[in-house]
Design a protein around this motif. Sequence first.
Motif, mmCIF file in Angstrom:
data_model
loop_
_atom_site.group_PDB
_atom_site.id
_atom_site.type_symbol
_atom_site.label_atom_id
_atom_site.label_comp_id
_atom_site.label_asym_id
_atom_site.label_seq_id
_atom_site.Cartn_x
_atom_site.Cartn_y
_atom_site.Cartn_z
ATOM 1 N N TRP A 27 0.880 -1.178 0.000
ATOM 2 C CA TRP A 27 0.000 0.000 0.000
ATOM 3 C C TRP A 27 0.906 1.213 0.000
ATOM 4 C CZ3 TRP A 27 -4.584 0.533 4.034
ATOM 5 C CH2 TRP A 27 -5.572 1.353 3.492
ATOM 6 N N HIS A 28 0.322 2.366 -0.229
ATOM 7 C CA HIS A 28 1.115 3.584 -0.066
ATOM 8 C C HIS A 28 1.116 3.963 1.409
ATOM 9 C CE1 HIS A 28 -2.457 6.152 0.404
ATOM 10 N NE2 HIS A 28 -2.974 5.553 -0.659
ATOM 11 N N ALA A 29 2.216 4.508 1.855
ATOM 12 C CA ALA A 29 2.357 4.889 3.251
ATOM 13 C C ALA A 29 1.372 5.996 3.598
ATOM 14 C CB ALA A 29 3.784 5.348 3.526
ATOM 15 N N GLY A 30 0.890 5.974 4.837
ATOM 16 C CA GLY A 30 -0.021 7.018 5.266
ATOM 17 C C GLY A 30 -0.895 6.582 6.419
ATOM 18 N N THR A 31 -1.850 7.429 6.750
ATOM 19 C CA THR A 31 -2.705 7.227 7.910
ATOM 20 C C THR A 31 -3.462 5.907 7.864
ATOM 21 O OG1 THR A 31 -3.020 9.616 8.095
ATOM 22 C CG2 THR A 31 -4.617 8.227 9.220
ATOM 23 N N CYS A 32 -3.987 5.564 6.700
ATOM 24 C CA CYS A 32 -4.836 4.376 6.604
ATOM 25 C C CYS A 32 -4.028 3.087 6.719
ATOM 26 C CB CYS A 32 -5.633 4.407 5.308
ATOM 27 S SG CYS A 32 -6.753 5.823 5.222
ATOM 28 N N ALA A 33 -2.849 3.063 6.134
ATOM 29 C CA ALA A 33 -1.981 1.898 6.302
ATOM 30 C C ALA A 33 -1.581 1.743 7.766
ATOM 31 C CB ALA A 33 -0.743 2.031 5.426
ATOM 32 N N ASP A 34 -1.300 2.867 8.415
ATOM 33 C CA ASP A 34 -0.963 2.822 9.841
ATOM 34 C C ASP A 34 -2.131 2.282 10.661
ATOM 35 O OD1 ASP A 34 1.467 3.935 9.173
ATOM 36 O OD2 ASP A 34 0.925 5.975 9.797
ATOM 37 N N ALA A 35 -3.343 2.681 10.302
ATOM 38 C CA ALA A 35 -4.526 2.210 11.026
ATOM 39 C C ALA A 35 -4.699 0.711 10.877
ATOM 40 C CB ALA A 35 -5.765 2.941 10.523
ATOM 41 N N LEU A 36 -4.516 0.204 9.670
ATOM 42 C CA LEU A 36 -4.601 -1.239 9.444
ATOM 43 C C LEU A 36 -3.612 -1.987 10.329
ATOM 44 C CD1 LEU A 36 -5.227 -3.908 7.968
ATOM 45 C CD2 LEU A 36 -3.750 -3.128 6.101
ATOM 46 N N LEU A 37 -2.396 -1.510 10.370
ATOM 47 C CA LEU A 37 -1.358 -2.178 11.172
ATOM 48 C C LEU A 37 -1.677 -2.136 12.660
ATOM 49 C CD1 LEU A 37 1.813 -0.929 9.297
ATOM 50 C CD2 LEU A 37 1.019 -3.298 9.447
ATOM 51 N N GLU A 38 -2.180 -1.025 13.124
ATOM 52 C CA GLU A 38 -2.509 -0.890 14.551
ATOM 53 C C GLU A 38 -3.644 -1.844 14.928
ATOM 54 O OE1 GLU A 38 -1.981 0.303 18.349
ATOM 55 O OE2 GLU A 38 -0.725 0.820 16.615
ATOM 56 N N MET A 80 -3.553 -3.083 -1.629
ATOM 57 C CA MET A 80 -4.563 -2.069 -1.858
ATOM 58 C C MET A 80 -4.169 -1.315 -3.122
ATOM 59 S SD MET A 80 -5.282 -3.294 1.056
ATOM 60 C CE MET A 80 -3.878 -3.019 2.116
ATOM 61 N N TRP A 81 -5.054 -1.331 -4.102
ATOM 62 C CA TRP A 81 -4.755 -0.638 -5.358
ATOM 63 C C TRP A 81 -5.929 0.236 -5.768
ATOM 64 C CZ3 TRP A 81 -4.272 -6.297 -6.321
ATOM 65 C CH2 TRP A 81 -5.469 -6.897 -6.755
ATOM 66 N N MET A 322 -9.166 -3.634 -1.822
ATOM 67 C CA MET A 322 -8.221 -4.647 -1.355
ATOM 68 C C MET A 322 -8.322 -5.866 -2.264
ATOM 69 S SD MET A 322 -8.283 -6.797 2.205
ATOM 70 C CE MET A 322 -7.281 -8.273 2.401
ATOM 71 N N GLY A 323 -7.216 -6.204 -2.908
ATOM 72 C CA GLY A 323 -7.171 -7.371 -3.773
ATOM 73 C C GLY A 323 -6.196 -8.406 -3.252
ATOM 74 N N ILE A 324 -6.361 -9.631 -3.697
ATOM 75 C CA ILE A 324 -5.547 -10.749 -3.218
ATOM 76 C C ILE A 324 -4.671 -11.273 -4.343
ATOM 77 C CG2 ILE A 324 -5.601 -13.063 -2.213
ATOM 78 C CD1 ILE A 324 -8.368 -12.390 -1.097
#
Length: 462
Positions: A27-38, A80-81, A322-324
């Motif tokens: 994914w591209h770095a940012g708030t939403c990627a951080d939220a997913l990880l948290e 995520m694309w 979100m793709g697999i």
Amino acid sequence: MYSTAAALTMCLGAASAKAETELTFVWHAGTCADALLEIAKDYPDESVTIVPALVPYGPEWHNKIASEFAIKGDGFDFAMWDSQSTAEFAGGGHAVKINDIFDSSDVLSSEIFPAASLSQYGEYPDNSGDFYGLPMNQDAYGLMYRQDLFDDPEEQAAFKEKYGRDLTVPETYQEAKEVAEFFTRPDEGLYGWGQMGGREYDFATTASNSFLWSFGGELYNPETYEVLGYLNSPASIDGVQAYVDMFEYGPPGSGSWGFDEVNAAFQQGQLAMAMQWFYFNGSNADPAVNKFAESTSFGILPGAIGRDGKFRRQFSVGGQGMGINKYSQKLPELVKFMEWYFQPEQQERYAAVCQTGLKAVLESDDWQGLNSYNAQFSTALQYLNDYWHLPEYPVLLDQLQEEISNAITGSKTVEEALTDAAKKHERTLQRAGYEISRSDSTPEVPDQEITPVGQDQVVPVN
């Protein structure tokens, strides 16, 4: 000897207690990627770890996914694309068909997502009912503006004297042009309008397309694959000309801006209004980031009254599905994680900072009242439009970006730029094997023929 063996056994036992499966996402770095990880830290199955492979927003992000697919590699498990990339990745046979997961899962189904969102972020081909992505992070273009300027009695009186109407948040681009002109005061360091115009990735065209569609234009005819007569139709030219004209009311150099520059200018008090993604509203509503946060309001982008007298309001869809990865060896583990992640409890946490795609959260009063812009976002979803859902999207995008940039810089007129883009697009489609069925005539306002949304009156939403 015994103690060494015992120590080794203890180490192996400790290792086995750690994560046995790593699920890697791009994914591209940012708030939403951080939220997913948290959120993923609380996944009950401790044998699974979610691992990020983050890159900057833009071509590098797309290319990281595409290059792994090109070698049929399993370097990531899910990604995520952009919605437009679904055609490229699913059309190339690289993405898992989500319908199969819907059929076998007791948790995941098409019913838990808004039908339009599921289609925008995952359906390929259009209207086929086949899905290759889920609406992971929805987004839409929106409007942010300085409420204090709009509420100032002196500004209201001066505007009414000059334009003969009340100073209000614009519902049409015709109104927006007047408001932007009124607030453009270079000597005071204030400008009326900010928007993206950069050549990079999709910066210029996500903005210009929003004008083009609202004026009744279209990128092409998806039935006949004609581009000439559609992309350079009179209505399309009207829309992109209106977009180019709005740079007159922005700071010098704004024709090369991306989203960071729009945010910075607004946060520094240089802009009365700005066209910006809802994704950034959280930071623009934060006093620690935006010193004008207390007087910043959020709304829906204007529409336009086209040359046929019809009102339309359409703007670019943003966000990602979100793709697999079809080549992943960890599909069972990934599906179990998805079944947990797309439940309301997790999505409520995600939706506190980003825009969820889960219907139960989107429709809840708690979420819509959470901040000053969620309710507007729910309204914005009904006005979304998108690029071509074709595997050739990356090439078509770059060609259109080039020509819109030519129009912004003035090296070509809008009509010349759109005509040249249309010719390039038709050559690209023909080389890819599409048969262009030429019509006897093309409509002056293509929306009347392609996806009619014109209304007889302006429908206010702000």
